[in-house]
Write a protein that holds these residues in place. Structure first.
Motif, short mmCIF file in Angstrom:
data_model
loop_
_atom_site.label_atom_id
_atom_site.label_comp_id
_atom_site.label_asym_id
_atom_site.label_seq_id
_atom_site.Cartn_x
_atom_site.Cartn_y
_atom_site.Cartn_z
N ALA A 1 -3.39 0.06 9.86
CA ALA A 1 -2.78 0.79 8.76
C ALA A 1 -2.56 2.26 9.12
O ALA A 1 -1.52 2.84 8.80
CB ALA A 1 -3.64 0.68 7.50
N GLY A 2 -3.52 2.84 9.82
CA GLY A 2 -3.38 4.23 10.27
C GLY A 2 -2.26 4.39 11.27
O GLY A 2 -1.52 5.38 11.24
N ILE B 1 7.96 9.98 1.18
CA ILE B 1 7.36 8.83 1.88
C ILE B 1 6.46 9.32 3.01
O ILE B 1 5.37 8.81 3.23
CB ILE B 1 8.46 7.88 2.39
CG1 ILE B 1 9.25 7.32 1.21
CG2 ILE B 1 7.87 6.76 3.23
CD1 ILE B 1 10.50 6.59 1.61
N GLY B 2 6.91 10.34 3.74
CA GLY B 2 6.10 10.92 4.81
C GLY B 2 4.83 11.56 4.28
O GLY B 2 3.77 11.46 4.91
N LEU B 3 4.92 12.22 3.13
CA LEU B 3 3.72 12.83 2.54
C LEU B 3 2.74 11.76 2.06
O LEU B 3 1.52 11.94 2.16
CB LEU B 3 4.11 13.77 1.40
CG LEU B 3 4.90 15.01 1.83
CD1 LEU B 3 5.34 15.80 0.61
CD2 LEU B 3 4.09 15.87 2.77
N VAL B 4 3.26 10.64 1.55
CA VAL B 4 2.39 9.53 1.16
C VAL B 4 1.70 8.96 2.40
O VAL B 4 0.51 8.63 2.37
CB VAL B 4 3.20 8.44 0.40
CG1 VAL B 4 2.40 7.17 0.23
CG2 VAL B 4 3.65 8.98 -0.94
N VAL C 1 -6.97 9.18 3.81
CA VAL C 1 -7.89 8.22 3.19
C VAL C 1 -8.51 7.31 4.26
O VAL C 1 -9.72 7.03 4.23
CB VAL C 1 -7.17 7.38 2.11
CG1 VAL C 1 -8.00 6.22 1.64
CG2 VAL C 1 -6.79 8.27 0.94
N ILE C 2 -7.71 6.88 5.21
CA ILE C 2 -8.24 6.04 6.29
C ILE C 2 -9.26 6.80 7.11
O ILE C 2 -10.32 6.27 7.48
CB ILE C 2 -7.09 5.50 7.17
CG1 ILE C 2 -6.30 4.46 6.39
CG2 ILE C 2 -7.61 4.91 8.48
CD1 ILE C 2 -5.03 3.99 7.06
N TYR C 3 -8.99 8.07 7.39
CA TYR C 3 -9.93 8.90 8.14
C TYR C 3 -11.26 9.03 7.40
O TYR C 3 -12.33 8.92 8.00
CB TYR C 3 -9.32 10.28 8.39
CG TYR C 3 -10.25 11.24 9.09
CD1 TYR C 3 -10.52 11.11 10.44
CD2 TYR C 3 -10.87 12.27 8.39
CE1 TYR C 3 -11.37 11.99 11.08
CE2 TYR C 3 -11.71 13.15 9.01
CZ TYR C 3 -11.96 13.01 10.36
OH TYR C 3 -12.81 13.88 11.00
#
Length: 114
Positions: free
Chosen positions: A9-10, A72-75, A82-84
């Motif tokens: 996902a990252g 979309i890029g900011l999302v 969040v993944i980090y």
């Protein structure tokens, strides 16, 4: 397996972020120009200058709307954040759960004493 999912996902979010770097920069510049033109519009007393600053502001607003893919890029950037955080949280949990028999013995012994 959870780490693999987070990594996948990252990676996808990073690719989306890199693909939208141009619109993000364009969005930032157009918002900056729009903000500056608004501030100048409020400050000036001349009607002609107000018209000029309003036209500059409208042009910047249309540029801001045209850079919608930057959202979309900011999302994607938020998803990477969040993944980090989840990745770090998993590492902390793994460090707390130790399979060392001596630390487990120490915990058991302290519970037996109480």
């Amino acid at each position: 397996m959870k780490k693999f999912g987070l990594l996948l996902a990252g990676g996808i979010a990073a690719i989306v972020l890199i693909a939208n770097l141009g619109p993000i920069v364009g969005l930032a510049l157009s918002v900056l120009i729009m903000y500056y033109s608004f501030k100048q519009f409020i400050r000036t007393d001349s009607t002609f200058k107000k018209i000029i600053w309003a036209l500059i502001g409208l042009a910047a607003f249309s540029a801001t709307i045209s850079n919608f893919p930057a959202i979309i890029g900011l999302v994607a950037l938020y998803i990477i954040y969040v993944i980090y955080k989840n990745w770090k949280k998993d590492e902390i949990i793994v460090e707390e759960k130790s399979n060392d028999p001596f630390t487990n013995f120490e915990k058991e012994w302290s519970q037996l004493k109480n």
